[in-house]
Design an enzyme around this catalytic site. Structure first.
Site, short mmCIF file in Angstrom:
data_model
loop_
_atom_site.label_atom_id
_atom_site.label_comp_id
_atom_site.label_asym_id
_atom_site.label_seq_id
_atom_site.Cartn_x
_atom_site.Cartn_y
_atom_site.Cartn_z
N ALA A 66 0.87 -1.17 0.00
CA ALA A 66 0.00 0.00 0.00
C ALA A 66 0.91 1.22 0.00
O ALA A 66 2.07 1.14 0.42
CB ALA A 66 -0.88 -0.03 1.24
N GLY A 109 0.69 -4.87 0.96
CA GLY A 109 -0.51 -4.92 0.12
C GLY A 109 -0.26 -5.58 -1.23
O GLY A 109 -1.17 -6.13 -1.84
N GLU A 112 -0.59 -9.14 -0.58
CA GLU A 112 -2.02 -9.39 -0.33
C GLU A 112 -2.82 -9.37 -1.63
O GLU A 112 -3.72 -10.19 -1.83
CB GLU A 112 -2.56 -8.34 0.65
CG GLU A 112 -1.91 -8.48 2.02
CD GLU A 112 -2.30 -7.37 2.98
OE1 GLU A 112 -1.93 -6.21 2.72
OE2 GLU A 112 -2.98 -7.66 3.97
N GLU A 132 4.75 -5.10 7.16
CA GLU A 132 4.06 -3.99 7.82
C GLU A 132 4.50 -3.78 9.26
O GLU A 132 4.46 -2.67 9.78
CB GLU A 132 2.54 -4.22 7.79
CG GLU A 132 1.92 -4.13 6.40
CD GLU A 132 1.82 -5.46 5.68
OE1 GLU A 132 2.59 -6.40 6.00
OE2 GLU A 132 0.95 -5.57 4.79
C1 HXC Z 1 5.11 4.37 -1.25
C2 HXC Z 1 7.03 3.40 -2.03
C3 HXC Z 1 6.66 2.16 -1.47
C4 HXC Z 1 5.43 2.09 -0.78
C5 HXC Z 1 8.57 1.93 -2.44
N1 HXC Z 1 8.22 3.20 -2.62
N2 HXC Z 1 7.65 1.26 -1.73
N3 HXC Z 1 6.25 4.50 -1.91
N4 HXC Z 1 4.68 3.23 -0.69
N5 HXC Z 1 4.95 0.95 -0.25
C6 HXC Z 1 8.96 4.26 -3.32
C7 HXC Z 1 10.17 4.72 -2.51
O1 HXC Z 1 9.76 5.68 -1.56
C8 HXC Z 1 11.02 5.33 -3.60
O2 HXC Z 1 10.52 6.60 -3.94
C9 HXC Z 1 10.76 4.40 -4.80
O3 HXC Z 1 9.51 3.75 -4.52
C10 HXC Z 1 11.83 3.35 -4.96
O4 HXC Z 1 11.99 2.67 -3.73
P1 HXC Z 1 13.41 2.45 -3.04
O5 HXC Z 1 13.16 2.18 -1.61
O6 HXC Z 1 14.34 3.58 -3.37
O7 HXC Z 1 13.92 1.14 -3.80
P2 HXC Z 1 14.88 0.01 -3.24
O8 HXC Z 1 16.01 0.62 -2.47
O9 HXC Z 1 15.20 -0.85 -4.41
O10 HXC Z 1 14.02 -0.82 -2.17
C11 HXC Z 1 12.86 -1.57 -2.61
C12 HXC Z 1 11.99 -1.97 -1.38
C13 HXC Z 1 11.65 -0.71 -0.57
C14 HXC Z 1 12.73 -3.00 -0.55
C15 HXC Z 1 10.72 -2.63 -1.95
O11 HXC Z 1 11.13 0.30 -1.44
C16 HXC Z 1 10.67 -0.95 0.52
O12 HXC Z 1 10.97 -1.50 1.56
N6 HXC Z 1 9.43 -0.47 0.32
C17 HXC Z 1 8.38 -0.53 1.31
C18 HXC Z 1 7.85 -1.94 1.44
C19 HXC Z 1 6.75 -2.00 2.50
O13 HXC Z 1 6.97 -1.69 3.67
N7 HXC Z 1 5.56 -2.39 2.09
C20 HXC Z 1 4.41 -2.50 2.97
C21 HXC Z 1 3.67 -1.20 2.98
S1 HXC Z 1 2.38 -1.19 4.17
P3 HXC Z 1 11.48 7.91 -4.00
O14 HXC Z 1 10.53 9.02 -4.26
O15 HXC Z 1 12.19 7.96 -2.70
O16 HXC Z 1 12.38 7.58 -5.15
C22 HXC Z 1 1.17 -2.02 3.45
C23 HXC Z 1 -0.05 -2.12 4.26
C24 HXC Z 1 -0.99 -3.13 3.67
O17 HXC Z 1 1.26 -2.53 2.36
C25 HXC Z 1 -2.26 -3.14 4.40
C26 HXC Z 1 -3.26 -2.32 3.77
C27 HXC Z 1 -4.59 -2.42 4.34
#
Ligand code: HXC
Length: 258
Positions: A66, A109, A112, A132
């Site tokens: 998400a 997400g 999911e 998360e």
């Molecule tokens: C918003 C995101 C994002 C996310 C990545 N980006 N994941 N933006 N929401 N979930 C953005 C980063 O901010 C960055 O933007 C660009 O995408 C590239 O990501 P990087 O981190 O620079 O890439 P990398 O170093 O290759 O790392 C990849 C990654 C990392 C390991 C996937 O991005 C990461 O950990 N992302 C978050 C994963 C996460 O926590 N997902 C769960 C979210 S909570 P900029 O602008 O800085 O270039 C969720 C809740 C679900 O999903 C429940 C809902 C009801």
């Protein structure tokens, strides 16, 4: 809605291929992605010319979760009051089959969303995770439930409590994905698999999907009854008569969807 900004939709004969396309955010799922996906899936489900859909992302990410930036400023009242993520339940109610073709990250997400599809084909680069907890939250689109159903308590619990990712091979061993294919072949293989399904009798496709899903909702005896009722019902279709005649006459069936 016709022109989408965060997804691409393409029809390949009876297969609808939906590609998530927010590369700058690794296909993070924001409200616009949800709205566009639901619109595209409703059109797919309603179109008699379409039999199966594939959802895919990019080589680097199916979807990294998400959208954290969209969620970060939200408080409890807004999240709970608006039932913010409830739209995703509509996604899971798609009646025709939807295959997830996952390369790269399927996190939070994104994992999911993949699990809401009917099955997952994984590229050898796929990485699944529910990280998360690292954001001090939890899965919220069904991940804790579907992951536990798919891989069992031990792995699901370890993954949600530590946020560690699972690679494609581990995911296949654990039963989360149906098959692994080389990343370069992923989309073509998924479309080919979808075309096989889309070539089956449409009512039988709906019934087979519905009865497998019942296994996750019902006790065994009730599920077996449910299966039998749908099986019996298929004997009311023209396609059943045609399918069995075609077998006996050693020719392909010609389906009417009736
Ligand atoms: C918003 C995101 C994002 C996310 C990545 N980006 N994941 N933006 N929401 N979930 C953005 C980063 O901010 C960055 O933007 C660009 O995408 C590239 O990501 P990087 O981190 O620079 O890439 P990398 O170093 O290759 O790392 C990849 C990654 C990392 C390991 C996937 O991005 C990461 O950990 N992302 C978050 C994963 C996460 O926590 N997902 C769960 C979210 S909570 P900029 O602008 O800085 O270039 C969720 C809740 C679900 O999903 C429940 C809902 C009801």
């Amino acid at each position: 809605m016709s022109a989408y900004e965060t997804i691409h939709v393409e029809q390949r004969e009876r297969v609808t291929l939906i590609t998530l396309d927010r590369p700058k955010a690794l296909n993070a799922l924001n409200a616009q992605v949800l709205a566009e996906l639901l619109d595209a899936l409703a059109a797919f489900d309603a179109d008699e010319g379409q039999g199966c859909a594939v959802i895919t992302g990019s080589e680097k990410a199916f979807a990294a979760g998400a959208d954290i930036k969209e969620m970060s400023a939200m408080g409890f009242a807004e999240m709970y009051g608006s039932n913010h993520f409830s739209g995703w339940e509509q996604f899971a109610r798609t009646r025709k089959p939807v295959i997830a073709a996952v390369a790269g990250y399927a996190l939070g997400g994104g994992c999911e969303l993949a699990m809401m599809c009917d099955f997952i084909l994984a590229a050898d680069t796929a990485q699944f995770g529910q990280p998360e907890i690292k954001l001090a939250v939890s899965p919220g689109m069904g991940g804790s439930q579907r992951l536990a159903h798919a891989v069992g308590k031990a792995k699901a619990m370890e993954m949600v409590l530590t946020g560690r990712m699972m690679g494609a091979e581990e995911a296949e061993r654990a039963g989360l994905v149906s098959r692994i294919v080389p990343a370069a072949d992923l989309v073509e293989e998924a479309v080919k698999t979808a075309a096989t399904i889309a070539g089956m009798a449409p009512l039988a496709v709906l019934a087979n999907k519905e009865m497998v899903n019942a296994a996750f909702e019902m006790p065994l005896a009730q599920g077996v009854q449910f299966e039998r009722r749908l099986f019996n019902g298929l004997f009311g279709s023209d396609d059943q008569t045609e399918g069995m005649a075609a077998f006996v006459e050693k020719r392909p069936g010609q389906w009417k969807g009736k």
